[in-house]
Design a protein around this motif. Sequence first.
Motif, PDB file in Angstrom:
ATOM      1  N   VAL A 120      10.007   7.972   6.232  1.00  0.00           N
ATOM      2  CA  VAL A 120      11.395   7.530   6.093  1.00  0.00           C
ATOM      3  C   VAL A 120      11.808   7.693   4.631  1.00  0.00           C
ATOM      4  N   ASP A 121      13.110   7.681   4.396  1.00  0.00           N
ATOM      5  CA  ASP A 121      13.627   7.702   3.032  1.00  0.00           C
ATOM      6  C   ASP A 121      13.237   6.399   2.339  1.00  0.00           C
ATOM      7  N   CYS A 122      12.825   6.499   1.078  1.00  0.00           N
ATOM      8  CA  CYS A 122      12.383   5.306   0.354  1.00  0.00           C
ATOM      9  C   CYS A 122      13.510   4.310   0.122  1.00  0.00           C
ATOM     10  N   ALA A 123      14.764   4.742   0.288  1.00  0.00           N
ATOM     11  CA  ALA A 123      15.885   3.825   0.116  1.00  0.00           C
ATOM     12  C   ALA A 123      16.128   2.975   1.362  1.00  0.00           C
ATOM     13  N   THR A 124      15.439   3.286   2.450  1.00  0.00           N
ATOM     14  CA  THR A 124      15.536   2.477   3.659  1.00  0.00           C
ATOM     15  C   THR A 124      14.312   1.575   3.752  1.00  0.00           C
ATOM     16  N   ALA A 125      14.400   0.559   4.588  1.00  0.00           N
ATOM     17  CA  ALA A 125      13.302  -0.404   4.702  1.00  0.00           C
ATOM     18  C   ALA A 125      12.014   0.299   5.143  1.00  0.00           C
ATOM     19  N   HIS A 126      10.943   0.030   4.407  1.00  0.00           N
ATOM     20  CA  HIS A 126       9.647   0.632   4.724  1.00  0.00           C
ATOM     21  C   HIS A 126       8.538  -0.298   4.260  1.00  0.00           C
ATOM     22  N   ASN A 127       7.354  -0.100   4.820  1.00  0.00           N
ATOM     23  CA  ASN A 127       6.226  -0.952   4.430  1.00  0.00           C
ATOM     24  C   ASN A 127       5.009  -0.154   3.975  1.00  0.00           C
ATOM     25  N   GLY A 128       5.178   1.143   3.760  1.00  0.00           N
ATOM     26  CA  GLY A 128       4.072   1.971   3.286  1.00  0.00           C
ATOM     27  C   GLY A 128       4.567   3.069   2.367  1.00  0.00           C
ATOM     28  N   GLU A 129       3.685   3.527   1.479  1.00  0.00           N
ATOM     29  CA  GLU A 129       4.068   4.583   0.542  1.00  0.00           C
ATOM     30  C   GLU A 129       2.827   5.361   0.111  1.00  0.00           C
ATOM     31  N   PHE A 130       2.965   6.678   0.070  1.00  0.00           N
ATOM     32  CA  PHE A 130       1.892   7.519  -0.435  1.00  0.00           C
ATOM     33  C   PHE A 130       1.812   7.386  -1.952  1.00  0.00           C
ATOM     34  N   VAL A 131       0.585   7.246  -2.473  1.00  0.00           N
ATOM     35  CA  VAL A 131       0.445   7.035  -3.914  1.00  0.00           C
ATOM     36  C   VAL A 131      -0.367   8.129  -4.607  1.00  0.00           C
ATOM     37  N   GLY A 132      -1.084   8.963  -3.868  1.00  0.00           N
ATOM     38  CA  GLY A 132      -1.852  10.020  -4.506  1.00  0.00           C
ATOM     39  C   GLY A 132      -3.130  10.344  -3.751  1.00  0.00           C
ATOM     40  N   VAL A 133      -3.946  11.186  -4.368  1.00  0.00           N
ATOM     41  CA  VAL A 133      -5.206  11.636  -3.770  1.00  0.00           C
ATOM     42  C   VAL A 133      -6.363  11.192  -4.654  1.00  0.00           C
ATOM     43  N   TRP A 134      -7.380  10.639  -4.039  1.00  0.00           N
ATOM     44  CA  TRP A 134      -8.623  10.311  -4.748  1.00  0.00           C
ATOM     45  C   TRP A 134      -9.689  11.307  -4.358  1.00  0.00           C
ATOM     46  N   ASP A 135     -10.363  11.868  -5.349  1.00  0.00           N
ATOM     47  CA  ASP A 135     -11.439  12.832  -5.105  1.00  0.00           C
ATOM     48  C   ASP A 135     -12.780  12.177  -5.360  1.00  0.00           C
ATOM     49  N   ALA A 136     -13.646  12.203  -4.357  1.00  0.00           N
ATOM     50  CA  ALA A 136     -14.989  11.636  -4.483  1.00  0.00           C
ATOM     51  C   ALA A 136     -15.826  12.492  -5.428  1.00  0.00           C
ATOM     52  N   PRO A 137     -16.829  11.907  -6.071  1.00  0.00           N
ATOM     53  CA  PRO A 137     -17.728  12.699  -6.919  1.00  0.00           C
ATOM     54  C   PRO A 137     -18.458  13.752  -6.090  1.00  0.00           C
ATOM     55  N   ALA A 138     -18.894  14.810  -6.763  1.00  0.00           N
ATOM     56  CA  ALA A 138     -19.636  15.870  -6.086  1.00  0.00           C
ATOM     57  C   ALA A 138     -20.936  15.326  -5.528  1.00  0.00           C
ATOM     58  N   GLY A 139     -21.363  15.881  -4.419  1.00  0.00           N
ATOM     59  CA  GLY A 139     -22.599  15.451  -3.782  1.00  0.00           C
ATOM     60  C   GLY A 139     -22.537  15.731  -2.303  1.00  0.00           C
ATOM     61  N   PRO A 140     -23.607  15.468  -1.575  1.00  0.00           N
ATOM     62  CA  PRO A 140     -23.601  15.691  -0.132  1.00  0.00           C
ATOM     63  C   PRO A 140     -22.678  14.709   0.580  1.00  0.00           C
ATOM     64  N   TYR A 141     -22.210  15.105   1.730  1.00  0.00           N
ATOM     65  CA  TYR A 141     -21.335  14.244   2.534  1.00  0.00           C
ATOM     66  C   TYR A 141     -22.110  13.001   2.955  1.00  0.00           C
ATOM     67  N   PRO A 142     -21.590  11.798   2.682  1.00  0.00           N
ATOM     68  CA  PRO A 142     -22.324  10.574   3.011  1.00  0.00           C
ATOM     69  C   PRO A 142     -22.622  10.466   4.506  1.00  0.00           C
ATOM     70  N   GLY A 165     -11.989   3.911  -4.224  1.00  0.00           N
ATOM     71  CA  GLY A 165     -11.359   4.960  -5.021  1.00  0.00           C
ATOM     72  C   GLY A 165      -9.853   4.895  -4.960  1.00  0.00           C
ATOM     73  N   CYS A 166      -9.313   4.696  -3.758  1.00  0.00           N
ATOM     74  CA  CYS A 166      -7.863   4.641  -3.596  1.00  0.00           C
ATOM     75  C   CYS A 166      -7.265   3.399  -4.236  1.00  0.00           C
ATOM     76  N   ARG A 167      -8.058   2.345  -4.348  1.00  0.00           N
ATOM     77  CA  ARG A 167      -7.556   1.121  -4.989  1.00  0.00           C
ATOM     78  C   ARG A 167      -7.142   1.423  -6.436  1.00  0.00           C
ATOM     79  N   GLY A 168      -7.934   2.220  -7.116  1.00  0.00           N
ATOM     80  CA  GLY A 168      -7.581   2.599  -8.483  1.00  0.00           C
ATOM     81  C   GLY A 168      -6.351   3.483  -8.532  1.00  0.00           C
ATOM     82  N   VAL A 169      -6.193   4.364  -7.533  1.00  0.00           N
ATOM     83  CA  VAL A 169      -5.007   5.224  -7.475  1.00  0.00           C
ATOM     84  C   VAL A 169      -3.759   4.370  -7.237  1.00  0.00           C
ATOM     85  N   ILE A 170      -3.871   3.361  -6.378  1.00  0.00           N
ATOM     86  CA  ILE A 170      -2.754   2.453  -6.114  1.00  0.00           C
ATOM     87  C   ILE A 170      -2.362   1.701  -7.389  1.00  0.00           C
ATOM     88  N   ALA A 171      -3.367   1.212  -8.106  1.00  0.00           N
ATOM     89  CA  ALA A 171      -3.091   0.459  -9.336  1.00  0.00           C
ATOM     90  C   ALA A 171      -2.361   1.330 -10.355  1.00  0.00           C
TER      91      ALA A 171
END
Length: 298
Positions: A195-217, A230-236
């Motif tokens: 939705v347009d950010c000028a209308t009522a909303h409860n979520g917002e994209f804040v960015g991408v967090w990249d995990a450190p290099a290594g095998p897939y957990p 990781g995303c907590r820091g991107v949100i902050a």
Amino acid sequence: MRKAFVASVLVAATALALAGCGGGNPPGVDGNLTDNWPAMPAPSVPVPAASACYDVDNPAPGQAPLPAPVGCAARHSLETIHVGTFAAADAPPGDGDPALRRAYTDCSDSARRYLGGDWRTARTGLDLVVPTAAQWSGGARWYRCDAVEFADLDSYRVVAREGSLKGGLSGPRPLALGCFNVTAKGQDVGAMAPVDCATAHNGEFVGVWDAPAGPYPADAHQLEQARLDGCRGVIAAYTGVPDDDKVRYRVGQITYGFGKADWDLGNRGARCYLWMENKTFTSSLKGAGPGALPINSG
């Protein structure tokens, strides 16, 4: 047509043989049926067209084969944004092959140039398509970079659009992820409607967090926790609140990773969203600060 052509050659050969018994070739005939015929070209696998659009019903990752391209101003659901070439020394690409990672990096870089920004910050998906084993044996060394637009990033329903994706993250950035109305189903996301950010909303994209290099957990819970942390820091950083252990008491969050296949190709990212369960906003929370997101809000 092929039978008629063969018959005409046989007749001509008979005529020449008879002429030869007379002690010479007729004027203009040198007696060699093939020396002036061009050699047949070696068979090859066609190289896909770059910057081409296709109208495909429910396109799947790695869509192949494709129908005839259409103009990008016409209705289409898949866009080839780049075509690259494997090195001559590369073996047939397989899972974990460095050649595949190089090709995927090239696709990602090409998508950034094509769209005008990181494709992961848009309502887009990016797929690397490589030749089949049979095509590789036939000499194919191309790889294809395909992009699609999603209606949203929960259902991943592909949009049939008119107009190219090119430049979708530049200028007014029509493809950029922004604000959403999030519908929750218990602990799961039911829907994320942009939705347009000028209308009522409860979520917002804040960015991408990249995990450190290594095998897939291997541990799914460990991977989920790493993405949340990781995303907590991107949100902050996005909202302008202190990056500490109290971020979770200011705002909720949603994360979407790209999965093991993308990880193995070099994309270890996760899309990060802030989410307020019981509160809505009518503007972006970018740089809003602690006043807009007090502890225990939401």
